[in-house]
Design a protein around this motif. Structure first.
Motif, PDB file in Angstrom:
ATOM      1  N   TRP A  66       0.844  -1.208   0.000  1.00  0.00           N
ATOM      2  CA  TRP A  66       0.000   0.000   0.000  1.00  0.00           C
ATOM      3  C   TRP A  66       0.873   1.250   0.000  1.00  0.00           C
ATOM      4  CZ3 TRP A  66      -3.450  -1.724   4.741  1.00  0.00           C
ATOM      5  CH2 TRP A  66      -4.196  -2.854   4.366  1.00  0.00           C
ATOM      6  N   CYS A  67       1.948   1.199   0.778  1.00  0.00           N
ATOM      7  CA  CYS A  67       2.844   2.368   0.857  1.00  0.00           C
ATOM      8  C   CYS A  67       3.449   2.677  -0.506  1.00  0.00           C
ATOM      9  CB  CYS A  67       3.965   2.127   1.864  1.00  0.00           C
ATOM     10  SG  CYS A  67       3.436   2.205   3.581  1.00  0.00           S
ATOM     11  N   SER A  68       4.034   1.651  -1.124  1.00  0.00           N
ATOM     12  CA  SER A  68       4.690   1.911  -2.409  1.00  0.00           C
ATOM     13  C   SER A  68       3.665   2.104  -3.518  1.00  0.00           C
ATOM     14  CB  SER A  68       5.668   0.790  -2.745  1.00  0.00           C
ATOM     15  OG  SER A  68       5.015  -0.454  -2.720  1.00  0.00           O
ATOM     16  N   GLY A  69       2.432   1.625  -3.299  1.00  0.00           N
ATOM     17  CA  GLY A  69       1.409   1.733  -4.335  1.00  0.00           C
ATOM     18  C   GLY A  69       0.688   3.057  -4.360  1.00  0.00           C
ATOM     19  N   PHE A  70       0.259   3.552  -3.190  1.00  0.00           N
ATOM     20  CA  PHE A  70      -0.529   4.791  -3.230  1.00  0.00           C
ATOM     21  C   PHE A  70      -0.387   5.686  -2.005  1.00  0.00           C
ATOM     22  CE2 PHE A  70      -3.248   1.395  -1.733  1.00  0.00           C
ATOM     23  CZ  PHE A  70      -3.888   1.931  -0.642  1.00  0.00           C
ATOM     24  N   ASN A  90       4.537   8.348  -2.969  1.00  0.00           N
ATOM     25  CA  ASN A  90       4.977   8.349  -4.366  1.00  0.00           C
ATOM     26  C   ASN A  90       6.469   8.018  -4.355  1.00  0.00           C
ATOM     27  OD1 ASN A  90       6.019   8.949  -6.835  1.00  0.00           O
ATOM     28  ND2 ASN A  90       4.851  10.841  -7.098  1.00  0.00           N
ATOM     29  N   VAL A 149      -8.454   7.620   1.723  1.00  0.00           N
ATOM     30  CA  VAL A 149      -7.568   6.448   1.672  1.00  0.00           C
ATOM     31  C   VAL A 149      -8.318   5.206   2.157  1.00  0.00           C
ATOM     32  CG1 VAL A 149      -5.479   5.406   2.641  1.00  0.00           C
ATOM     33  CG2 VAL A 149      -5.432   7.775   1.848  1.00  0.00           C
ATOM     34  N   VAL A 196     -10.411   3.938  -0.636  1.00  0.00           N
ATOM     35  CA  VAL A 196      -9.591   3.227  -1.627  1.00  0.00           C
ATOM     36  C   VAL A 196      -9.325   1.796  -1.156  1.00  0.00           C
ATOM     37  CG1 VAL A 196      -7.266   3.092  -2.645  1.00  0.00           C
ATOM     38  CG2 VAL A 196      -8.476   5.276  -2.592  1.00  0.00           C
TER      39      VAL A 196
END
Lengths: 98, 98
Positions: free
Chosen positions: A70-74, A77, B32, B35
């Motif tokens: 989730w961190c690297s996805g959205f 950035n 978030v 999402v």
């Protein structure tokens, strides 16, 4: 159910810090630095502003490795931000009963 | 100069966390959460998003109590946000020479 024990169903609070990478311009931090300098606080060298994301979820989801994706996805950035999972701690509030 | 020693002139990094207060709507966190639910992550209970402010300044300024007044004055909106000075640690980078 995808959980093995009461412990895995325990709700936890995950704290993630998202920072603008070194060398990348941080306009929000620059604006605060300018305010401080305008106030005469010229000793302040630098201000950087990032995000703190706090997520309440069951332990077994926190342990699944999904949070990193989730961190690297959205949540961050990756081109201009880095993230750090600062802590995973038991949630202080009791789960809401359905 | 308002400094007493080399130690006071030492640069430190102050880390401040600014959070939306409990009970106050956090639209960014809600977005978030939506999402995550749209991705099928329905086990996620809550997401709150705040700010992390990192300030590089001399030790003697950090010890002056000014940071608290900056927080309540313009880094956080006390009506809807709380702040926490999480840490004050020696800055890892050497001071820039003039």
């Amino acid at each position: 159910m995808n959980r093995n024990s009461e412990q895995n169903a325990q709700m936890v609070k995950v704290i993630i810090l998202v920072r603008v990478r070194e060398g990348i311009l941080d306009p929000q931090g620059q604006a605060v630095l300018q305010v401080l300098h305008d106030m005469g606080e010229n000793e302040v060298r630098e201000v950087r502003i990032g995000k703190i994301v706090e997520i309440l979820l069951p332990q077994w989801v926190a342990s699944s490795g999904k949070i990193e994706s989730w961190c690297s996805g959205f949540l961050a950035n990756p081109l201009v931000e880095s993230f750090e999972i600062q802590s995973v701690e038991p949630a202080s509030r009791p789960p809401v009963s359905a």
